[in-house]
Design an enzyme around this catalytic site. Structure first.
Site, short mmCIF file in Angstrom:
data_model
loop_
_atom_site.label_atom_id
_atom_site.label_comp_id
_atom_site.label_asym_id
_atom_site.label_seq_id
_atom_site.Cartn_x
_atom_site.Cartn_y
_atom_site.Cartn_z
N SER A 236 11.08 37.20 -37.04
CA SER A 236 9.97 36.49 -37.69
C SER A 236 10.45 35.38 -38.61
O SER A 236 9.65 34.58 -39.08
CB SER A 236 9.11 37.48 -38.48
OG SER A 236 9.73 37.82 -39.70
N LYS B 15 10.64 37.59 -46.38
CA LYS B 15 9.47 36.72 -46.22
C LYS B 15 9.62 35.49 -47.11
O LYS B 15 10.47 35.44 -47.99
CB LYS B 15 8.20 37.46 -46.67
CG LYS B 15 7.81 38.65 -45.81
CD LYS B 15 7.07 38.22 -44.56
CE LYS B 15 6.91 39.40 -43.63
NZ LYS B 15 6.65 39.04 -42.27
#
Lengths: 145, 417
Positions: A64, A101
């Site tokens: 991701s 993230k």
């Protein structure tokens, strides 16, 4: 008594720089013409790590964050001493798991570097637990080694 | 002014740094061989898990309460400790590492707001390392130790207690027994109780001179320190160890001489590694073996071994230790423990050359340097003598050990991306 073996030189983590004073023997013969140009040996630790005692390594798992340059299996260098800011890539605790993230303080969310993954909105009551700020990533490009 | 900073349930807290899922969950850590409970976090304490009890006695209770159980991960605890001391040292400068999880700091004379500074220390260690700590600040080490205990005991203090006036430390002293004072053991505290001295405050109010007559200069110093008069200073230079010991009990009883020799070889290897770290040489070994104190025939014995020159060569020392163990072995005895002490340590420099006694050869030195380098790089026990055995059965049980998150490349914390 024992086999003659050559000493392995091992670079230890976070070693101070070693400065060679002379690289050629002094007493006889010509000195090396390069002696005057000897500089410090480059130390990757010095380049990558500013705060050794608060810097930790971690291993990335997943895709991701590929668009942020973090390949699956990359080594993440994480500095805990930095205060996380908008747009920092951080390690946060999501559902009790360490997760990498992008911190977005404008929309109050943790974003992936991949639009296929929706941002995770941070709710008011839930305290966001940030483990540290990712300061470098080491991706292995040649798998022969 | 001194500060004492120590980690809250240090081992248990180390286990949660890389496991945010464990926050708020009960965690305990077991001693060597998974024998006893040596650390409990506050959630485990709240469940009523007792300290220092044998694991097997509380095993089912822990499982029922879903307590997270870890074997000691000394690689992790050692690394977190080093980082914590570095962070504290960078903030204060003068500091004394008192144990794996606590350090005394001497605060700069310019420090004014002690409570605020204590909070700053606490927050910085938390942010940089993830280790929760308590901070006690006072004019003497004995009082700083007490302030630290108060910071832990009194929830309203939020982990930081600054006792910068007599009024403050006397208030705390009235709430502490003499037994809770740093340096006062149970024997002294019983004797004090017989004299009508019960609280730390009673002790502080007693006459140092008279107490010196009844007890010792140590207690006199404690009394002066309790009154804010500094008698103890920072001990910054750790004294080089006079001897190095390595001993451990086995996970199960050993009846076989070969297994016992493997164990002593392993401990000899570890002891030699420590000796080389301290740049020391030895020529005198102390070897002991012990049977279990609880079952089977009782036997314990020891031997000193003198070498004909000083060395730090694992091969030479292991050979001597194995000979000693062969000598000490008795058939039919269930051996429980063995150990080696390197006595008579001397510094490697300056080198004295003897014409008649053999010197440690250059080959031996570089072999040892390579051995240490390989084990540093690839983890302890990667390279050793064959006499240490491969995956021996007797080896310390560490069944529930967490990854060595900070010291092994293969065991780094995993981050979901």
């Amino acid at each position: 008594m024992f086999m003659k073996i050559t000493l392995l030189t091992v670079k230890q983590p976070a070693t101070p720089l070693s400065l060679p004073l002379y690289c050629s023997r002094v007493p006889a013969g010509f000195p090396s013409p390069a002696d005057d140009y000897i500089e410090a040996q480059l130390d990757l630790n010095e380049y990558l790590i500013k705060h050794p005692s608060s810097t930790f390594f971690a291993r990335a798992e997943g895709t991701s964050m590929v668009n942020a340059g973090i390949l699956d299996g990359a080594l993440l260098i994480v500095d805990r001493s930095l205060t996380p800011q908008h747009d920092d890539i951080v390690i946060a605790s999501v559902d009790g798991q360490l997760t990498c993230k992008i911190l977005d303080t404008r929309i109050q969310a943790l974003r992936s570097a991949n639009l296929q993954y929706p941002p995770m909105m941070l709710s008011e009551g839930n305290e966001l637990l940030i483990f540290g700020v990712v300061i470098h990533v080491v991706n292995k490009l040649c798998t022969r080694l | 002014m001194y500060a004492l900073v120590d980690g809250n349930s240090f081992y248990a807290s180390c286990e949660t740094i890389f496991r945010p899922d464990l926050l708020g969950q009960p965690v305990v850590v077991l001693s060597n061989n998974d024998g006893c409970i040596v650390a409990r976090n506050k959630e485990a304490k709240a469940l009523g898990v007792p300290d220092l009890v044998p694991y097997f006695q509380v095993k089912s209770m822990l499982e029922q309460a879903q307590v997270h159980i870890f074997s000691s991960n000394y690689e992790l605890y050692g690394d977190i400790s080093r980082r914590m001391m570095d962070v504290l040292g960078a903030m204060v400068g003068d500091h004394e590492v008192y144990s794996i999880d606590e350090a005394f700091l001497r605060l700069l004379s310019s420090t004014r707001e002690y409570k605020t500074f204590g909070k700053h220390l606490k927050d910085t260690v938390m942010q940089c390392i993830g280790m929760p700590v308590c901070v006690g600040i006072a004019p003497t080490k004995t009082l700083a130790k007490m302030a630290n205990k108060a910071a832990k005991k009194i929830p309203g203090l939020q982990g930081v207690c600054a006792m910068d006036t007599a009024g403050k430390w006397q208030w705390v002293q009235k709430r502490f027994t003499t037994r809770e004072v740093w340096g006062v053991g149970s024997q002294i505290s019983d004797k004090l109780a017989a004299m009508g001295i019960h609280t730390a405050y009673d002790l502080a109010m007693s006459s140092p001179r008279q107490m010196r007559k009844h007890f010792s200069v140590v207690l006199e110093r404690t009394i002066r320190e309790l009154n804010g008069e500094p008698c103890l200073t920072l001990d910054q230079q750790p004294v080089p160890k006079k001897e190095i010991m390595c001993s451990r009990s086995f996970s199960h009883k050993i009846h076989d001489p070969v297994e016992l020799q493997q164990a002593i070889s392993q401990y000899a290897g570890r002891a030699c590694e420590k000796m080389r770290q301290q740049e020391r040489l030895t020529n005198l070994l102390w070897i002991f073996v012990e049977s279990s104190r609880f079952s089977g025939p009782q036997y314990s014995n020891q031997l000193m071994v003198k070498l004909d020159s000083f060395t730090n060569d694992t091969c030479v020392i292991t050979e001597a230790a194995r000979l000693a163990v062969a000598e000490l072995f008795r058939p039919g005895v269930p051996f429980h423990k063995c150990g080696i002490g390197l006595m008579e340590l001397k510094e490697r420099q300056p080198e004295q050359l003897h014409f008649f006694s053999p010197q440690q050869s250059e080959e031996s030195r570089s072999l040892m340097a390579s051995l240490d380098a390989v084990n540093r790089r690839y983890g302890r026990g990667t390279l050793g003598l064959a006499s240490q055995g491969i995956n021996p059965k007797w080896k310390m049980a560490r069944e529930k050990m967490s990854p060595r998150y900070t010291t092994q490349w293969a065991e780094l914390p995993k981050v979901r991306c």
